[in-house]
Design a protein around this motif. Structure first.
Motif, mmCIF file in Angstrom:
data_model
loop_
_atom_site.group_PDB
_atom_site.id
_atom_site.type_symbol
_atom_site.label_atom_id
_atom_site.label_comp_id
_atom_site.label_asym_id
_atom_site.label_seq_id
_atom_site.Cartn_x
_atom_site.Cartn_y
_atom_site.Cartn_z
ATOM 1 N N PHE A 133 -1.691 10.410 -27.350
ATOM 2 C CA PHE A 133 -1.476 10.605 -26.031
ATOM 3 C C PHE A 133 -2.643 10.747 -25.105
ATOM 4 N N LEU A 134 -2.467 10.002 -23.817
ATOM 5 C CA LEU A 134 -3.601 10.098 -22.799
ATOM 6 C C LEU A 134 -3.087 10.899 -21.648
ATOM 7 N N GLU A 135 -3.771 12.243 -21.327
ATOM 8 C CA GLU A 135 -3.409 12.925 -20.005
ATOM 9 C C GLU A 135 -4.399 12.773 -19.249
ATOM 10 N N ILE A 136 -4.173 12.747 -17.935
ATOM 11 C CA ILE A 136 -5.002 12.774 -16.785
ATOM 12 C C ILE A 136 -4.934 14.140 -16.136
ATOM 13 N N VAL A 137 -6.241 14.815 -16.229
ATOM 14 C CA VAL A 137 -6.040 16.104 -15.916
ATOM 15 C C VAL A 137 -6.919 16.484 -14.667
ATOM 16 N N GLU A 138 -6.164 17.160 -13.562
ATOM 17 C CA GLU A 138 -6.860 17.351 -12.287
ATOM 18 C C GLU A 138 -7.969 18.338 -12.396
ATOM 19 N N MET A 153 -9.550 10.529 -8.322
ATOM 20 C CA MET A 153 -8.236 10.799 -9.052
ATOM 21 C C MET A 153 -7.401 9.477 -8.755
ATOM 22 N N GLY A 154 -7.668 9.110 -7.383
ATOM 23 C CA GLY A 154 -6.550 7.880 -6.880
ATOM 24 C C GLY A 154 -6.995 6.719 -7.499
ATOM 25 N N LYS A 155 -8.337 6.378 -7.812
ATOM 26 C CA LYS A 155 -8.646 5.238 -8.267
ATOM 27 C C LYS A 155 -8.423 5.263 -9.839
ATOM 28 N N VAL A 156 -8.090 6.377 -10.460
ATOM 29 C CA VAL A 156 -7.839 6.149 -11.965
ATOM 30 C C VAL A 156 -6.146 6.072 -12.187
ATOM 31 N N ILE A 157 -5.465 6.744 -11.127
ATOM 32 C CA ILE A 157 -4.106 6.568 -11.258
ATOM 33 C C ILE A 157 -3.776 5.227 -10.814
ATOM 34 N N GLY A 158 -4.183 4.851 -9.401
ATOM 35 C CA GLY A 158 -3.883 3.442 -8.838
ATOM 36 C C GLY A 158 -2.379 3.668 -8.276
ATOM 37 N N LYS A 159 -2.130 2.445 -7.513
ATOM 38 C CA LYS A 159 -1.031 2.285 -6.946
ATOM 39 C C LYS A 159 0.301 2.536 -7.594
ATOM 40 N N GLN A 160 1.146 3.569 -7.536
ATOM 41 C CA GLN A 160 2.294 3.526 -8.318
ATOM 42 C C GLN A 160 2.026 3.880 -9.841
ATOM 43 N N GLY A 161 0.880 4.332 -9.908
ATOM 44 C CA GLY A 161 0.530 4.699 -11.453
ATOM 45 C C GLY A 161 0.118 3.504 -12.306
ATOM 46 N N ARG A 162 -0.196 2.264 -11.665
ATOM 47 C CA ARG A 162 -0.211 0.969 -12.504
ATOM 48 C C ARG A 162 -1.672 1.121 -13.284
ATOM 49 N N VAL A 163 -2.555 1.648 -12.660
ATOM 50 C CA VAL A 163 -3.962 1.580 -13.486
ATOM 51 C C VAL A 163 -3.872 2.537 -14.567
ATOM 52 N N MET A 192 -12.183 6.231 -29.952
ATOM 53 C CA MET A 192 -11.164 6.346 -29.052
ATOM 54 C C MET A 192 -11.916 6.868 -27.659
ATOM 55 N N LYS A 193 -12.739 7.970 -27.817
ATOM 56 C CA LYS A 193 -13.224 8.676 -26.778
ATOM 57 C C LYS A 193 -13.940 7.674 -25.859
ATOM 58 N N GLU A 194 -15.021 6.985 -26.481
ATOM 59 C CA GLU A 194 -15.940 6.014 -26.045
ATOM 60 C C GLU A 194 -15.018 4.829 -25.343
ATOM 61 N N LEU A 195 -13.980 4.349 -25.854
ATOM 62 C CA LEU A 195 -12.947 3.463 -25.285
ATOM 63 C C LEU A 195 -12.335 3.775 -23.998
ATOM 64 N N ILE A 196 -12.128 5.024 -23.874
ATOM 65 C CA ILE A 196 -11.566 5.521 -22.545
ATOM 66 C C ILE A 196 -12.732 5.744 -21.787
ATOM 67 N N GLU A 197 -13.812 6.118 -21.990
ATOM 68 C CA GLU A 197 -14.994 6.591 -21.001
ATOM 69 C C GLU A 197 -15.449 4.865 -20.519
ATOM 70 N N THR A 198 -15.474 3.871 -21.516
ATOM 71 C CA THR A 198 -15.713 2.646 -21.376
ATOM 72 C C THR A 198 -14.748 1.881 -20.168
ATOM 73 N N ARG A 203 -3.503 3.584 -20.245
ATOM 74 C CA ARG A 203 -2.520 4.201 -21.701
ATOM 75 C C ARG A 203 -2.336 3.147 -22.508
ATOM 76 N N THR A 204 -1.727 1.876 -21.986
ATOM 77 C CA THR A 204 -1.306 0.693 -22.802
ATOM 78 C C THR A 204 -2.429 0.456 -23.803
ATOM 79 N N VAL A 205 -3.700 0.411 -23.316
ATOM 80 C CA VAL A 205 -4.919 0.017 -24.041
ATOM 81 C C VAL A 205 -5.104 1.035 -25.268
ATOM 82 N N VAL A 206 -5.037 2.210 -24.606
ATOM 83 C CA VAL A 206 -5.456 3.497 -25.466
ATOM 84 C C VAL A 206 -4.385 3.548 -26.644
ATOM 85 N N TYR A 207 -3.127 3.459 -26.526
ATOM 86 C CA TYR A 207 -2.062 3.464 -27.411
ATOM 87 C C TYR A 207 -2.164 2.236 -28.397
ATOM 88 N N ALA A 208 -2.305 1.155 -27.913
ATOM 89 C CA ALA A 208 -2.480 -0.036 -28.454
ATOM 90 C C ALA A 208 -3.860 0.253 -29.716
#
Length: 76
Positions: free
Chosen positions: A71-76, A41-51, A1-7, A56-61
């Motif tokens: 759970f996936l947390e995006i930490v500053e 950080m803005g690129k990972v979050i995206g407009k209105q959190g869409r990205v 799962m860690k590799e999936l998130i990094e990919t 999260r949808t892919v990771v949860y699936a």
């Protein structure tokens, strides 16, 4: 799962070497904490959190086959 998130995240950011995923496992849940460069950080979050929502949808699936809640947390 860690590799999936990094990919998923590394192609989105300007500093892929700063992408770091930490895992915190508890009795009923697994929490993945995603750290990226502050300027990315803005690129990972995206407009209105869409990205972030899409990641999260892919990771949860992918984690739905496990017995624990994922759970996936995006930490500053």
């Amino acid at each position: 799962m860690k590799e999936l998130i990094e990919t998923i995240v590394k192609p989105l950011v300007d500093f892929p070497e700063d992408v770091l995923v930490n895992v915190a496992e508890e009795s009923d849940r697994i929490t993945y904490k995603l750290n990226v460069n502050k300027s990315d950080m803005g690129k990972v979050i995206g407009k209105q959190g869409r990205v972030a929502k899409a990641i999260r949808t892919v990771v949860y699936a992918a984690g739905s086959t496990q017995q624990k809640k994922v759970f996936l947390e995006i930490v500053e």
